[in-house]
Every structure is written in structure tokens, then in C-alpha cells.
Write an enzyme that holds these catalytic residues in place. Sequence first.
Site, PDB file in Angstrom:
ATOM      1  N   GLU A 217       5.290  16.384  -5.506  1.00 57.08           N
ATOM      2  CA  GLU A 217       4.388  15.106  -5.748  1.00 57.08           C
ATOM      3  C   GLU A 217       2.845  15.327  -4.859  1.00 57.08           C
ATOM      4  O   GLU A 217       2.917  16.115  -3.956  1.00 57.08           O
ATOM      5  CB  GLU A 217       4.805  13.727  -5.171  1.00 57.08           C
ATOM      6  CG  GLU A 217       5.814  13.169  -6.205  1.00 57.08           C
ATOM      7  CD  GLU A 217       6.318  11.805  -6.042  1.00 57.08           C
ATOM      8  OE1 GLU A 217       6.108  10.918  -6.844  1.00 57.08           O
ATOM      9  OE2 GLU A 217       6.240  11.221  -4.523  1.00 57.08           O
TER      10      GLU A 217
ATOM     11  N   TYR B 123      -1.790   4.878 -11.110  1.00 49.65           N
ATOM     12  CA  TYR B 123      -0.920   5.845 -10.128  1.00 49.65           C
ATOM     13  C   TYR B 123      -2.163   6.663  -9.390  1.00 49.65           C
ATOM     14  O   TYR B 123      -2.952   6.869  -9.731  1.00 49.65           O
ATOM     15  CB  TYR B 123       0.142   6.586 -10.719  1.00 49.65           C
ATOM     16  CG  TYR B 123       1.270   5.625 -10.951  1.00 49.65           C
ATOM     17  CD1 TYR B 123       1.337   4.358 -10.896  1.00 49.65           C
ATOM     18  CD2 TYR B 123       2.657   6.299 -10.664  1.00 49.65           C
ATOM     19  CE1 TYR B 123       2.398   3.611 -11.050  1.00 49.65           C
ATOM     20  CE2 TYR B 123       3.886   5.428 -10.818  1.00 49.65           C
ATOM     21  CZ  TYR B 123       3.653   4.093 -11.069  1.00 49.65           C
ATOM     22  OH  TYR B 123       4.778   3.297 -11.079  1.00 49.65           O
ATOM     23  N   SER B 124      -1.499   7.464  -8.408  1.00 47.88           N
ATOM     24  CA  SER B 124      -2.398   8.499  -7.496  1.00 47.88           C
ATOM     25  C   SER B 124      -3.105   9.505  -8.141  1.00 47.88           C
ATOM     26  O   SER B 124      -2.981   9.768  -9.209  1.00 47.88           O
ATOM     27  CB  SER B 124      -1.256   9.103  -6.574  1.00 47.88           C
ATOM     28  OG  SER B 124      -0.597   8.091  -5.768  1.00 47.88           O
TER      29      SER B 124
ATOM     30  N   LEU C 135       0.796  -1.102  -0.042  1.00 47.50           N
ATOM     31  CA  LEU C 135      -0.100   0.006  -0.166  1.00 47.50           C
ATOM     32  C   LEU C 135       0.920   1.248   0.151  1.00 47.50           C
ATOM     33  O   LEU C 135       1.905   1.154   0.571  1.00 47.50           O
ATOM     34  CB  LEU C 135      -0.830  -0.022   1.181  1.00 47.50           C
ATOM     35  CG  LEU C 135      -1.695   1.288   1.398  1.00 47.50           C
ATOM     36  CD1 LEU C 135      -2.985   0.682   2.275  1.00 47.50           C
ATOM     37  CD2 LEU C 135      -1.030   2.307   2.517  1.00 47.50           C
ATOM     38  N   ASN C 136       0.462   2.240  -0.886  1.00 45.08           N
ATOM     39  CA  ASN C 136       0.877   3.695  -0.630  1.00 45.08           C
ATOM     40  C   ASN C 136      -0.107   4.679  -0.419  1.00 45.08           C
ATOM     41  O   ASN C 136      -1.076   4.631   0.412  1.00 45.08           O
ATOM     42  CB  ASN C 136       2.392   3.901  -1.529  1.00 45.08           C
ATOM     43  CG  ASN C 136       1.954   3.889  -2.996  1.00 45.08           C
ATOM     44  OD1 ASN C 136       1.764   2.748  -3.336  1.00 45.08           O
ATOM     45  ND2 ASN C 136       2.156   5.032  -3.489  1.00 45.08           N
ATOM     46  N   ASP C 137       0.166   5.748  -1.482  1.00 43.39           N
ATOM     47  CA  ASP C 137      -0.723   6.850  -1.462  1.00 43.39           C
ATOM     48  C   ASP C 137      -2.110   6.609  -1.053  1.00 43.39           C
ATOM     49  O   ASP C 137      -2.809   5.719  -2.059  1.00 43.39           O
ATOM     50  CB  ASP C 137      -0.621   7.849  -2.502  1.00 43.39           C
ATOM     51  CG  ASP C 137       0.914   8.228  -2.839  1.00 43.39           C
ATOM     52  OD1 ASP C 137       2.033   7.809  -2.122  1.00 43.39           O
ATOM     53  OD2 ASP C 137       1.204   8.550  -3.935  1.00 43.39           O
TER      54      ASP C 137
ATOM     55  N   GLN D 200      -3.205   3.503  -3.227  1.00 46.35           N
ATOM     56  CA  GLN D 200      -2.238   2.576  -4.062  1.00 46.35           C
ATOM     57  C   GLN D 200      -2.051   1.395  -3.697  1.00 46.35           C
ATOM     58  O   GLN D 200      -1.610   0.994  -2.307  1.00 46.35           O
ATOM     59  CB  GLN D 200      -1.076   3.510  -4.433  1.00 46.35           C
ATOM     60  CG  GLN D 200      -1.104   4.641  -5.157  1.00 46.35           C
ATOM     61  CD  GLN D 200      -1.143   4.569  -6.501  1.00 46.35           C
ATOM     62  OE1 GLN D 200      -0.226   4.309  -7.153  1.00 46.35           O
ATOM     63  NE2 GLN D 200      -2.435   4.374  -7.139  1.00 46.35           N
TER      64      GLN D 200
ATOM     65  N   ARG E 227       2.512  14.360 -12.509  1.00 46.86           N
ATOM     66  CA  ARG E 227       1.559  13.114 -11.954  1.00 46.86           C
ATOM     67  C   ARG E 227       0.785  13.581 -10.704  1.00 46.86           C
ATOM     68  O   ARG E 227       0.859  14.698 -10.345  1.00 46.86           O
ATOM     69  CB  ARG E 227       2.326  12.059 -11.823  1.00 46.86           C
ATOM     70  CG  ARG E 227       3.449  12.204 -10.384  1.00 46.86           C
ATOM     71  CD  ARG E 227       4.164  11.025 -10.421  1.00 46.86           C
ATOM     72  NE  ARG E 227       5.339  10.974  -9.328  1.00 46.86           N
ATOM     73  CZ  ARG E 227       6.659  11.314  -9.812  1.00 46.86           C
ATOM     74  NH1 ARG E 227       6.901  11.412 -11.108  1.00 46.86           N
ATOM     75  NH2 ARG E 227       7.466  11.490  -9.174  1.00 46.86           N
ATOM     76  N   ASP E 228      -0.182  12.654 -10.486  1.00 52.52           N
ATOM     77  CA  ASP E 228      -1.048  13.059  -8.955  1.00 52.52           C
ATOM     78  C   ASP E 228      -1.963  14.093  -9.168  1.00 52.52           C
ATOM     79  O   ASP E 228      -2.097  15.300  -8.410  1.00 52.52           O
ATOM     80  CB  ASP E 228      -0.011  13.255  -7.742  1.00 52.52           C
ATOM     81  CG  ASP E 228       1.068  12.122  -7.917  1.00 52.52           C
ATOM     82  OD1 ASP E 228       0.899  11.196  -8.254  1.00 52.52           O
ATOM     83  OD2 ASP E 228       2.197  12.787  -7.350  1.00 52.52           O
TER      84      ASP E 228
END
Length: 474
Positions: free
Chosen positions: A221, A99-100, A38-40, A56, A167-168
Site C-alpha cells: 500500500e 481514497y488515498s 482520520l487515516n492516511d 483520509q 490503489r494509492d
Amino acid sequence: MKQQCLTNEEIDSLENNAKTIDDKYRLKYHLMPPVGWLNDPNGLCYYKGQYHIFYQYAPEDPTGGRKYWGHYTTKDFVHFIKEKTALFPNHRYDSRGAYSGAAIVVDDKMHVFYTGNVKHIGDYDYITDGREHNTMYSYSDDGVHFKGKMCLLTNVDYPQEMTRHVRDPYVIKKDDFFYLFLGARSKENIGVILVYQSSNLHDWKYLKTICSDEPFGYMWECPSYVELDQKQILICSPQGVESQKYKYQNLYQSGYFIIDGDFRENYTLSTFFELDYGWDFYAPQVVQSNDERKILIAWMGMPDVVYTNPTVEKGWQHALCLPREISWKNDKVYQYPIAETKQLREHKHVFTLEKNKEITLEDIVFEMHLDKLAKKSFDIKLRQDFELHYHNQIVHITMKESGCLRDTREFLVESIEDITIFSDTSSIEIFINKGEYTFTTRIYDVLQAKIESTIDIPVTYYKLRNYEIKNDSK
């Protein structure tokens, strides 16, 4: 021929056969991946009577890999449903990862924006060439099933002076338009935020680039924007900031700028303020609650670091921090666990922690309040190796072997009035002066809390019960 990404059925099989349940370090009141990585936090929103917390998710590998969007829902931040995986890297423009990104609710639909990651095979640096970071879109009528996936922006739609690191996406509505914020890295290795404008969520026009007066890191980010007490707060996670003795000590940072003026026209950015001084806090995102509180959730982890959590041996890694209400007080952002967290309290004990007298607590999963600390120096042991020292306006924290290479951290605090500690099986979150300063970290010890102090301290202690998490049955 095998599909380019897993199906929901294959992910269900991975989750059902996981050995993560056997890990003593599984957290009791934090959201974690069922299996894998797991991340963001992503797409935080309140929709149709409940909160949606996406994240994520790499179910195939606890050290990372191809990213999907995992999904939890809740009505009260105590009872959760682990929903089916929401987004898949199954499109030409997101083949190496969904992605995020963020979500916004408009016209009774949940509109999701995220980065589609594509990496080309070849001799590339993947900074100036060889990578696509595409701004993707999908929507849902129920918050669970998504459709209408399309690519909105590609590399050619970003300013020419940008690298391939854009990104993001984070989307807000202000006045009559929607605004999309994108974290970016320029070809001069300067972190910035790109702003796009739209009237319909599909057609986006580049508006401007937000940057600081002096370069501050090479990449910004995970932008997030929130207004607190008429203050415009731009949250982001800069990479490449030079560490100082008491600031910016993580590999990457998370914090905020105050925007003075209108970000769409003339503005200036304040200096950068850190949101958390611990080892494990990154990519915070803000959601507005149904009663208009601003709630922040962050990844309780950090990218690209040398340390690895021992949970990898059990097939999982990382978690999300406690949801925190943020507010503007004393010319800064305060953050404190949301009121719903009180529902986790089970047993209350009020006592005095006497000087140099060790006490064994009922359970290591607890909430603890230390009061009447004003104008004092002290040393406190909170767990096997975790110690907090306060002398000459310096907070000094050590974790020794229990930190798994997270060892020593120092930061400045002018005065400490009180401290609140939230301890879980493998995490500690500390809130100083009711959220003026915070410290978040993972920790791995013997799961027995013995506390001791060099001064007498009034203590209020609560044993906390677990989150109740059920799997989606639909």
C-alpha cells in the site's frame, strides 16, 4: 432524496457540534480530525507559499466509513488553518470513498490523484471481484477548491494478473515524463508496485511492475518515492509480512526498499527496512519543502488492528505523526522532527536524572533529550506505565494498561548514544541516535509524567506549546 455523500455544510455542522473538545486525550501539537476518523496523509505538497496536508477523513463515524479528503494548510508547521473538506465521494467512480493519493504542482496548478473506491452489492470476496479501485484526477487553481474530476484508470487498465486491490497513486516527474506509482496485490497474493508513464498527466500508459526478488507480503500500500543523496528510496506499506522476533511486529509494516538501477528499466530492490518500530505508524508520504528538505508525515495509527482508541467514546480517532525531515546517513534513512518544531518550545530545563530518583515533570506535553548513554544498559520510566529498557542491544518497551492492548515491543539497536522523546497528551514519539531508529505510539494514562532511571542521565527538557489551528473563514 438524500445525497450520496455529505455536503461541506453538513460536515461543518458535524464539526461544530462535536464533543471532541471535551476529550482530555486531544493532542496539543499533532493534527487530528475535528470529528470522526482520520487515516492516511494524502496529497502533501508545497503550493503558493504554503504546505497542504490532506488526509483520509470519515466525519460521520470515528471507527471509519465513507472517506473524504480533509485538509490543513500551514506556512510554518506551527500555525495551521483547518480548510474546508477538499474531495468528496460524489462521482460514479468514487461512490464508496475518495481514497488515498497524492498531489503534484505543474503549471501553477495543483493536480491531485486518488483512488475512487466502489464496492458492488452481492456475493463477492472484494479481492478478485466486486470492487473497483479507480485512479481519479482533479485539479485546483488555489489549493482549496477542486474541479475537473475525472476517472483516468479502471480495473481494465491494470495488468490482468492483478486483483481488484490496486490503489494509492503517487506521482513524480523524472526527466521529461511523469510517473504514477500504484500499490497492488497480484492474483498470486504478492505485493507489487505498478508504474505508469505520461507526458501530460491525463493519458497514462502501463510501463512495468516493480517487485522484490522474493515475495514480501500480499499487498504493498501507499507507495512514495524520494531521492536522498543520490539514493532512490521506494517507500511503501506491505501487508501480510510474517512477523519475526525483532522485526515486522505490527499487523502491517511501513518502510522502504533501496532501488539499485533505473526503476524504468533494469533495477534490483534491496531488502526491506522498517521506518518505525512502534505500534502506530503507517502510510508515510514524503513532500519536498520549499528549501528542498524531504519531509515525511505518517498516519499515527494502524488499520485492521484489534485495539480501539478510547477517544472513540468522544467521537474521534487517530492523528498524524510529527513531520520529520528524512536524510541518508550511515547507509540508512534517518528521520527527525523538522526544525520548525523548535518553535513550540516554551520552558527549558537542564538537569541530571539521578539514579533511582523519581522526578515529576512540569508537564506531560514535552520534548526531552537524554544524552551520554553510550555503551550502557539502563531502564527508564517515562510516564505512568511507559517503560523503556535497554540491555544486550535489545530495546524493550512496555505500556501495560495505558497501551489499550498495545503492550510489549522489542527491537534491536546495536548502540544507543542519545534518545529524544516527544510526549503529547496521548502519544509518544521516540528518536534514537538522532533518528537512526524511531518508535511511535498512542498511549492513554493519567496525564502526569513521572520519570525515573537506573543510571544517571543528563537531561534537557522543554515544555511545548500547542499548535495554533484556526478554521477557514472563506
